[in-house]
Motif scaffolding. Sequence first.
Motif, PDB file in Angstrom:
ATOM      1  N   HIS A 147       0.826  -1.211   0.000  1.00 32.74           N
ATOM      2  CA  HIS A 147       0.000   0.000   0.000  1.00 32.74           C
ATOM      3  C   HIS A 147       0.860   1.262   0.000  1.00 32.74           C
ATOM      4  O   HIS A 147       0.620   2.182  -0.786  1.00 32.74           O
ATOM      5  N   LEU A 148       1.852   1.301   0.865  1.00 34.21           N
ATOM      6  CA  LEU A 148       2.696   2.493   0.947  1.00 34.21           C
ATOM      7  C   LEU A 148       3.481   2.705  -0.345  1.00 34.21           C
ATOM      8  O   LEU A 148       3.671   3.842  -0.784  1.00 34.21           O
ATOM      9  N   PHE A 149       3.914   1.620  -0.964  1.00 30.30           N
ATOM     10  CA  PHE A 149       4.738   1.730  -2.171  1.00 30.30           C
ATOM     11  C   PHE A 149       3.903   2.148  -3.385  1.00 30.30           C
ATOM     12  O   PHE A 149       4.284   3.057  -4.129  1.00 30.30           O
ATOM     13  N   TYR A 150       2.755   1.498  -3.574  1.00 29.38           N
ATOM     14  CA  TYR A 150       1.985   1.724  -4.791  1.00 29.38           C
ATOM     15  C   TYR A 150       0.914   2.811  -4.649  1.00 29.38           C
ATOM     16  O   TYR A 150       0.618   3.518  -5.614  1.00 29.38           O
ATOM     17  N   PHE A 151       0.331   2.933  -3.458  1.00 30.00           N
ATOM     18  CA  PHE A 151      -0.798   3.853  -3.308  1.00 30.00           C
ATOM     19  C   PHE A 151      -0.423   5.163  -2.621  1.00 30.00           C
ATOM     20  O   PHE A 151      -1.122   6.155  -2.783  1.00 30.00           O
ATOM     21  N   GLU A 152       0.654   5.158  -1.830  1.00 30.01           N
ATOM     22  CA  GLU A 152       1.105   6.394  -1.191  1.00 30.01           C
ATOM     23  C   GLU A 152       2.377   6.929  -1.842  1.00 30.01           C
ATOM     24  O   GLU A 152       2.930   7.931  -1.392  1.00 30.01           O
ATOM     25  N   ASP A 153       2.850   6.229  -2.875  1.00 30.96           N
ATOM     26  CA  ASP A 153       3.995   6.694  -3.674  1.00 30.96           C
ATOM     27  C   ASP A 153       5.241   6.924  -2.821  1.00 30.96           C
ATOM     28  O   ASP A 153       5.952   7.915  -2.972  1.00 30.96           O
ATOM     29  N   MET A 154       5.514   5.979  -1.918  1.00 32.73           N
ATOM     30  CA  MET A 154       6.688   6.080  -1.062  1.00 32.73           C
ATOM     31  C   MET A 154       7.775   5.142  -1.568  1.00 32.73           C
ATOM     32  O   MET A 154       7.491   4.053  -2.066  1.00 32.73           O
ATOM     33  N   GLY A 155       9.030   5.566  -1.435  1.00 37.87           N
ATOM     34  CA  GLY A 155      10.150   4.736  -1.828  1.00 37.87           C
ATOM     35  C   GLY A 155      10.475   3.701  -0.763  1.00 37.87           C
ATOM     36  O   GLY A 155      10.015   3.786   0.378  1.00 37.87           O
ATOM     37  N   THR A 156      11.295   2.721  -1.129  1.00 36.78           N
ATOM     38  CA  THR A 156      11.614   1.649  -0.187  1.00 36.78           C
ATOM     39  C   THR A 156      12.374   2.168   1.033  1.00 36.78           C
ATOM     40  O   THR A 156      12.177   1.689   2.145  1.00 36.78           O
ATOM     41  N   ARG A 157      13.246   3.149   0.830  1.00 39.50           N
ATOM     42  CA  ARG A 157      13.993   3.704   1.966  1.00 39.50           C
ATOM     43  C   ARG A 157      13.053   4.412   2.934  1.00 39.50           C
ATOM     44  O   ARG A 157      13.174   4.269   4.158  1.00 39.50           O
ATOM     45  N   GLU A 158      12.105   5.174   2.390  1.00 39.28           N
ATOM     46  CA  GLU A 158      11.156   5.900   3.238  1.00 39.28           C
ATOM     47  C   GLU A 158      10.243   4.930   3.981  1.00 39.28           C
ATOM     48  O   GLU A 158       9.950   5.121   5.165  1.00 39.28           O
ATOM     49  N   ILE A 159       9.803   3.884   3.299  1.00 43.76           N
ATOM     50  CA  ILE A 159       8.953   2.877   3.945  1.00 43.76           C
ATOM     51  C   ILE A 159       9.702   2.213   5.091  1.00 43.76           C
ATOM     52  O   ILE A 159       9.152   1.991   6.175  1.00 43.76           O
TER      53      ILE A 159
END
Length: 208
Positions: A147-159
């Motif tokens: 969800h965070l990667f695809y729907f909130e447009d967050m990068g792996t480092r930020e996640i």
Amino acid sequence: MDNRQFRAIVDAYADMVYRIALNQTRRGADADDVVQAVFLKLYEKPPVWLGRASAAEQADGGRSLRSSRSAAPNAATDERLRAWLIRVTVNECRNLWRTLWHRRVELREVSDADTPPYEEPAFSESAHERLYAALGELPEKCRIVVHLFYFEDMGTREIAAVLGIKEPTVRTRLVRARKLLKQTLKEAWDDEQCQPVQSHDGRGPCLC
């Protein structure tokens, strides 16, 4: 934190918090409860650094927190606030599930009646229904990363920073989630193709 600043934060982030809560709980009513709990916690016990940022902004001309995360000079504060809200939302979802689990155990001890099924949002297209169902079947740890990667447009480092895990772990969970989704959607597609197509008169399978 004054009411004006709190209202600005709610307006800017309520949709994001709700999406994450719905992704985790899969029930609109539960997601609403999580949203209320998250912002109540923000109002009653805001992070110390948020109060400092607010004081600095007031000293710099009384500018309120901007809803746009890319706007300077509040970009750093907004990103920090966003990460804080995501962490609190995920934790509140876990707390909710623990509470619901205890409630279900207690109910089953006094009654044989099954608890009502979770509510799924209505979709107009079957493809969306299959995708939502497949996402719901993912393990919780994979589901929040997706969800965070695809729907909130967050990068792996930020996640990784938000969830308090290592970046390679985020990548591993994304890879695992993609494989599970691909397998689940393929099985759903195969099952759909195996269903007999009714003839035009509805009396049997169509042979045309």
